[in-house]
Design a protein around this motif. Structure first.
Motif, PDB file in Angstrom:
ATOM      1  N   ARG A 220      11.739  33.514 -24.697  1.00 47.98           N
ATOM      2  CA  ARG A 220      11.155  32.855 -23.522  1.00 47.98           C
ATOM      3  C   ARG A 220      10.802  33.883 -22.445  1.00 47.98           C
ATOM      4  O   ARG A 220       9.727  33.841 -21.851  1.00 47.98           O
ATOM      5  CB  ARG A 220      12.129  31.817 -22.967  1.00 47.98           C
ATOM      6  CG  ARG A 220      11.525  30.960 -21.856  1.00 47.98           C
ATOM      7  CD  ARG A 220      12.546  30.057 -21.182  1.00 47.98           C
ATOM      8  NE  ARG A 220      13.540  30.821 -20.434  1.00 47.98           N
ATOM      9  CZ  ARG A 220      14.785  31.004 -20.817  1.00 47.98           C
ATOM     10  NH1 ARG A 220      15.235  30.475 -21.955  1.00 47.98           N
ATOM     11  NH2 ARG A 220      15.617  31.728 -20.084  1.00 47.98           N
ATOM     12  N   ARG A 224       6.898  34.004 -22.540  1.00 48.98           N
ATOM     13  CA  ARG A 224       6.518  32.834 -21.756  1.00 48.98           C
ATOM     14  C   ARG A 224       6.807  32.983 -20.270  1.00 48.98           C
ATOM     15  O   ARG A 224       6.421  32.130 -19.474  1.00 48.98           O
ATOM     16  CB  ARG A 224       7.246  31.588 -22.292  1.00 48.98           C
ATOM     17  CG  ARG A 224       6.924  31.281 -23.756  1.00 48.98           C
ATOM     18  CD  ARG A 224       7.792  30.179 -24.317  1.00 48.98           C
ATOM     19  NE  ARG A 224       7.522  28.898 -23.717  1.00 48.98           N
ATOM     20  CZ  ARG A 224       8.264  27.803 -23.895  1.00 48.98           C
ATOM     21  NH1 ARG A 224       9.340  27.871 -24.646  1.00 48.98           N
ATOM     22  NH2 ARG A 224       7.954  26.675 -23.310  1.00 48.98           N
ATOM     23  N   GLU A 225       7.487  34.067 -19.887  1.00 48.90           N
ATOM     24  CA  GLU A 225       7.826  34.243 -18.471  1.00 48.90           C
ATOM     25  C   GLU A 225       7.396  35.595 -17.904  1.00 48.90           C
ATOM     26  O   GLU A 225       6.700  35.650 -16.903  1.00 48.90           O
ATOM     27  CB  GLU A 225       9.339  34.056 -18.262  1.00 48.90           C
ATOM     28  CG  GLU A 225       9.802  32.630 -18.445  1.00 48.90           C
ATOM     29  CD  GLU A 225      11.296  32.449 -18.202  1.00 48.90           C
ATOM     30  OE1 GLU A 225      11.766  31.298 -18.225  1.00 48.90           O
ATOM     31  OE2 GLU A 225      12.007  33.458 -17.985  1.00 48.90           O
ATOM     32  N   ASN A 438       7.484  24.033 -33.061  1.00 47.33           N
ATOM     33  CA  ASN A 438       8.341  24.403 -31.932  1.00 47.33           C
ATOM     34  C   ASN A 438       8.834  25.842 -32.047  1.00 47.33           C
ATOM     35  O   ASN A 438       9.037  26.513 -31.028  1.00 47.33           O
ATOM     36  CB  ASN A 438       9.506  23.430 -31.806  1.00 47.33           C
ATOM     37  CG  ASN A 438       9.086  22.119 -31.173  1.00 47.33           C
ATOM     38  OD1 ASN A 438       8.131  22.066 -30.390  1.00 47.33           O
ATOM     39  ND2 ASN A 438       9.775  21.042 -31.512  1.00 47.33           N
ATOM     40  N   ILE A 441       6.036  27.697 -30.613  1.00 51.49           N
ATOM     41  CA  ILE A 441       5.985  27.536 -29.154  1.00 51.49           C
ATOM     42  C   ILE A 441       7.042  28.405 -28.484  1.00 51.49           C
ATOM     43  O   ILE A 441       6.790  29.035 -27.453  1.00 51.49           O
ATOM     44  CB  ILE A 441       6.145  26.052 -28.776  1.00 51.49           C
ATOM     45  CG1 ILE A 441       4.904  25.263 -29.217  1.00 51.49           C
ATOM     46  CG2 ILE A 441       6.358  25.888 -27.279  1.00 51.49           C
ATOM     47  CD1 ILE A 441       5.037  23.759 -29.066  1.00 51.49           C
ATOM     48  N   HIS A 442       8.248  28.474 -29.070  1.00 50.64           N
ATOM     49  CA  HIS A 442       9.288  29.354 -28.534  1.00 50.64           C
ATOM     50  C   HIS A 442       8.813  30.806 -28.496  1.00 50.64           C
ATOM     51  O   HIS A 442       9.255  31.588 -27.638  1.00 50.64           O
ATOM     52  CB  HIS A 442      10.559  29.268 -29.377  1.00 50.64           C
ATOM     53  CG  HIS A 442      11.375  28.042 -29.128  1.00 50.64           C
ATOM     54  ND1 HIS A 442      11.756  27.635 -27.863  1.00 50.64           N
ATOM     55  CD2 HIS A 442      11.919  27.137 -29.985  1.00 50.64           C
ATOM     56  CE1 HIS A 442      12.476  26.530 -27.945  1.00 50.64           C
ATOM     57  NE2 HIS A 442      12.590  26.204 -29.216  1.00 50.64           N
ATOM     58  N   GLU A 446       0.406  28.736 -28.314  1.00 48.43           N
ATOM     59  CA  GLU A 446      -0.090  27.452 -27.827  1.00 48.43           C
ATOM     60  C   GLU A 446      -0.364  26.521 -29.005  1.00 48.43           C
ATOM     61  O   GLU A 446      -0.871  26.939 -30.039  1.00 48.43           O
ATOM     62  CB  GLU A 446      -1.379  27.629 -27.028  1.00 48.43           C
ATOM     63  CG  GLU A 446      -1.204  28.336 -25.707  1.00 48.43           C
ATOM     64  CD  GLU A 446      -2.521  28.428 -24.940  1.00 48.43           C
ATOM     65  OE1 GLU A 446      -3.585  28.127 -25.527  1.00 48.43           O
ATOM     66  OE2 GLU A 446      -2.486  28.808 -23.757  1.00 48.43           O
ATOM     67  N   LEU A 532      -0.077  21.151 -25.706  1.00 56.53           N
ATOM     68  CA  LEU A 532       1.307  20.737 -25.506  1.00 56.53           C
ATOM     69  C   LEU A 532       1.906  21.538 -24.361  1.00 56.53           C
ATOM     70  O   LEU A 532       1.911  22.776 -24.382  1.00 56.53           O
ATOM     71  CB  LEU A 532       2.121  20.971 -26.779  1.00 56.53           C
ATOM     72  CG  LEU A 532       1.937  19.932 -27.899  1.00 56.53           C
ATOM     73  CD1 LEU A 532       2.444  20.497 -29.215  1.00 56.53           C
ATOM     74  CD2 LEU A 532       2.668  18.659 -27.558  1.00 56.53           C
ATOM     75  N   ALA A 533       2.401  20.852 -23.349  1.00 55.20           N
ATOM     76  CA  ALA A 533       2.987  21.534 -22.192  1.00 55.20           C
ATOM     77  C   ALA A 533       4.370  22.086 -22.513  1.00 55.20           C
ATOM     78  O   ALA A 533       4.783  23.110 -21.985  1.00 55.20           O
ATOM     79  CB  ALA A 533       3.057  20.581 -21.003  1.00 55.20           C
ATOM     80  N   GLY A 534       5.107  21.424 -23.377  1.00 53.84           N
ATOM     81  CA  GLY A 534       6.453  21.867 -23.748  1.00 53.84           C
ATOM     82  C   GLY A 534       6.639  21.765 -25.243  1.00 53.84           C
ATOM     83  O   GLY A 534       5.718  22.029 -26.015  1.00 53.84           O
ATOM     84  N   ALA A 535       7.821  21.364 -25.652  1.00 52.65           N
ATOM     85  CA  ALA A 535       8.111  21.241 -27.074  1.00 52.65           C
ATOM     86  C   ALA A 535       7.380  20.054 -27.685  1.00 52.65           C
ATOM     87  O   ALA A 535       7.123  19.048 -27.023  1.00 52.65           O
ATOM     88  CB  ALA A 535       9.614  21.099 -27.291  1.00 52.65           C
ATOM     89  N   SER A 537       7.135  16.899 -30.404  1.00 54.80           N
ATOM     90  CA  SER A 537       8.065  15.915 -30.951  1.00 54.80           C
ATOM     91  C   SER A 537       7.288  14.998 -31.879  1.00 54.80           C
ATOM     92  O   SER A 537       6.112  14.712 -31.628  1.00 54.80           O
ATOM     93  CB  SER A 537       8.738  15.104 -29.838  1.00 54.80           C
ATOM     94  OG  SER A 537       7.765  14.461 -29.035  1.00 54.80           O
TER      95      SER A 537
END
Length: 765
Positions: A220, A224-225, A438, A441-442, A446, A532-535, A537
């Motif tokens: 992350r 992502r940061e 996911n 994404i981690h 994107e 997708l803004a986050g994980a 599902s």
């Protein structure tokens, strides 16, 4: 007035001098100098010291990046000039926009001039390699306290992220080492369990799969940061007769990675070697003096390559116990890979610490001097990846190229790189496909989800399908997770034995997780899939109205976790189509609960024939003193899918405790040999660990396992543990052996060579 000025100026100087000296030294805080013989700080001491420095220095901010698997805070020290520290959000945003290509060329040019180089330095990932964690303490101190011109220039130009990669491991190993009251008898050997809760040394094989908390925390921050331009991963130990390995690496170079990554990694490595020699530090080696490469994706520093980052690895000699550099005639003559050899001599841990600090400063000095170019190159690589994802491109795979007669022959429409990958939501095990997405994404990738049905590549896809486009900055990582790897032929000489790759030759995560996807060769645009803004599902399952018998498909991995939990409250049966929940109010409630988790129940008008009642099996999972990684991974899977199990050790089996279980799992590390039988009497090992010691023997343990089988138990033997079948006279053979002079041996590499690759197995029952 003159008098007051003359008084005030000395006071001002005294005040500034006092401010510069307020950072407490590690020795005064910990009672020992970093690198002192026969002493190691533990993670609590490191944490306390970092927080002390944070309270004393405007250059340092200590933050938690998340919890570890054992619940500790995983700390990161952010270090820079105080003026930069007051504008961290601004500089982090610049790094983000450049790394993701989210700027015009003019904006990128300006940010490259105004921004700060972000440099990651970690340590402690492999906890028995104690040097990496200890140098983190000294690194933070020197950057926080030094007032020389180079340090001030570095802090002005750079933001340094100092990250502990495995707090749990440092806590275990340092305490284990320090438990002995006699300093000269201290050792890191013989630790009783894995130094990462589940996977031990394999924590450096997890950065593409993202299964462990520490991995997710670090990825992350990286992707992502903070988006550092250079990340430096400290390891041990060096090749025999040397002090430190540093890049450049040997080939092959991975064809998915931007060439700017490769050449900049080489440049940073050469800056390190230049500094070692300039400071009179011999014994630094590179390239073919070791086996390290830039090929595989999945390690902490190697995954960085597929994210347009320079990834630096060093492997350094040294132990808290004084040691000796041995004689190695092959590494005493200068070569291009060993420019300044080191002669045999006595060696201190403090000397290794200084090599580590030299390496850190070499990287930071390079980043300071080439700050603008590093930032600009990050943007160039991001835009290169985005543009490649939009247009027709052909990856030059080595095997395909060897068979091509011309570029026109190679660059056919069918051979084009994908512009997107679509994971249909109507595939049988879509929840596992979601778990795969996911993991991407981690790692900063994107992904898009479709709120309604859409068309791509001439095919219609249902709502809920997921699209991973290739016109994104981490395109190299996307392709590497979906496409098979084509490792180049690499032989010692023509017709000779192969040179093995460092770690994995093949690792496609989509294959490993059994995900169904389509390669789309045209752009997927329009008003369809949404970012997708986050994980991700899985869509909620649908429970048809009315009565009937509810069944969960056993081809869906998550069905096992759900059923394992459900068996505690209702009767479950196994049928030909899956897990039969039954009918009635309880079954209906269970079906709705399954649907909430993305599991769609099948509804039958009547119960299927030939069903079997299920109960939670009592599972015994083999492990050993010191910990087995294959057992640890199995333990992680069993917990993830809510199985009941206990970990058993060879003395437990010898004592007849298998009678309490239905299933014995023998992971690949489980082997039979030696006499075994009986607990260790080694009094240097604390009593709480001694009941784990011992090995499985053919004389005592094997008869216990045979009795367990004869009494109706089940043994699941994985990989090399399958030798138990032959020991029990089960008529199975090994296809990968040959008989030479009347005895069996494994096939040599010249006859069978699949270096850590992914295979598809077909089982004939």
């Amino acid at each position: 007035m003159q008098k007051s000025i003359s008084v005030a100026i000395p006071c001002l100087f005294a005040s500034l001098a006092f401010a510069q000296q307020t950072v407490t030294t590690p020795k005064s805080f910990l009672g020992h100098a970093v690198g002192e013989d026969c002493w190691l700080a533990n993670y609590q001491q490191l944490s306390d010291y970092w927080k002390k420095v944070d309270s004393e220095s405007e250059r340092v901010q200590v933050v938690s990046i998340g919890k570890t698997e054992e619940g500790r805070d995983q700390l990161m020290a952010i270090i820079s000039d105080p003026a930069n520290m007051r504008q961290l959000p601004r500089y982090r945003d610049m790094a983000r926009r450049l790394a993701l290509g989210q700027a015009t060329a003019q904006e990128a040019e300006q940010m490259s001039r105004d921004g700060k180089a972000v440099i990651w330095i970690d340590g402690g990932l492999h906890a028995t390699e104690v040097l990496g964690a200890q140098q983190l303490i000294e690194t933070v101190y020197r950057l926080a306290s030094r007032e020389d011109e180079e340090t001030k220039r570095i802090l002005n130009d750079c933001i340094v992220l100092v990250v502990h990669a495995n707090p749990d491991g440092m806590a275990l190993v340092s305490d284990w080492y320090m438990r002995n009251s006699n300093p000269r008898e201290r050792s890191t050997s013989g630790i009783p369990r894995l130094y990462q809760k589940y996977v031990g040394h394999d924590n450096n094989r997890d950065f593409y799969a993202n299964t462990q908390s520490e991995t997710i925390n670090m990825n992350r921050v990286l992707y992502r940061e903070w988006y550092p331009q250079i990340m430096y991963n400290h390891h041990q130990t060096a090749p025999s007769g040397t002090i430190i390995f540093a890049p450049p690496f040997r080939g092959p170079f991975n064809y998915h990675v931007d060439p700017l990554v490769q050449v900049t990694t080489d440049m940073v490595g050469m800056a390190m070697h230049t500094r070692f020699i300039g400071e009179g530090k011999p014994g630094a080696v590179m390239r073919n003096a070791a086996s390290y490469q830039t090929w595989w994706n999945g390690g902490l520093r190697t995954t960085a390559y597929f994210h347009n980052m320079v990834g630096i690895l060093t492997e350094t000699f040294g132990s808290p116990n004084p040691s000796r550099i041995g004689f190695n005639s092959g590494r005493l003559v200068p070569t291009t890979d060993i420019p300044l050899p080191i002669e045999p001599q006595e060696w201190k841990f403090a000397q290794s610490i200084e090599y580590e600090l030299t390496a850190n400063y070499a990287i930071l000095d390079y980043a300071s001097r080439y700050r603008s170019q590093l930032l600009k190159n990050t943007y160039i690589m991001a835009r290169n990846a985005i543009e490649k994802g939009k247009r027709d491109t052909w990856t030059l795979y080595p095997d395909r190229m060897s068979k091509a007669r011309s570029m026109q022959d190679y660059q056919t429409p069918a051979n084009r790189d994908a512009k997107a990958y679509v994971l249909p939501s109507d595939q049988v095990d879509f929840p596992t496909a979601v778990a795969f997405v996911n993991a991407l994404i981690h790692a900063g990738v994107e992904a898009h989800t479709a709120p309604q049905s859409f068309e791509a590549g001439g095919k219609q896809y249902p709502a809920g399908s997921i699209v991973v486009k290739c016109d994104q900055p981490y395109r190299a990582h996307v392709l590497d997770m979906f496409e098979p790897q084509d490792y180049p032929n690499d032989f010692q000489y023509v017709g000779g034995p192969p040179i093995p790759p460092y770690d994995n030759a093949g690792y496609t995560l989509a294959y490993q997780m059994g995900v169904q996807f389509d390669r789309i060769l045209e752009p997927v645009d329009g008003t369809g899939p949404e970012l997708l803004a986050g994980a991700a599902s899985p869509p909620k399952g649908v429970v048809p109205r009315g009565g009937g018998v509810f069944v969960l498909d056993h081809r869906v991995n998550d069905s096992f976790a759900f059923v394992n939990g459900l068996m505690k409250t209702i009767d479950i049966r196994r049928g030909p189509n899956g897990f039969v929940l039954g009918e009635g109010a309880a079954a209906l409630r269970a079906a709705h609960l399954a649907a909430e988790r993305g599991l769609t129940p099948i509804v039958l008008t009547a119960a299927p024939p030939n069903t079997q009642s299920l109960r939670r099996a009592r599972i015994a999972l083999w492990d050993r003193y010191g910990g087995s990684m294959t057992s640890g991974w199995t333990r992680w899977i069993l917990e993830k899918f809510d199985f009941d199990f206990d970990v058993v050790y060879p003395p437990d089996i010898d004592d007849g405790k298998l009678a309490n279980y239905d299933v014995l799992i023998l992971p690949s590390d489980a082997s039979f040999g030696g006499r075994g039988g009986g607990r260790s009497a080694d009094e240097s090992v604390p009593l709480e660990w001694r009941n784990r010691m011992g090995s499985m023997s053919t004389t005592i343990t094997l008869p216990k396992v045979r009795q367990f089988l004869e009494d109706g138990g089940t043994v699941v033997a994985v990989g090399d543990a399958g030798v138990i079948a032959r020991l029990l006279d089960v008529p199975v053979g090994d296809a990968l052996v040959e008989t030479v002079n009347g005895s069996e041996r494994r096939l040599p590499r010249e006859k069978f060579y699949i270096p850590t690759s992914i295979l598809r197995a077909k089982v004939d029952n």
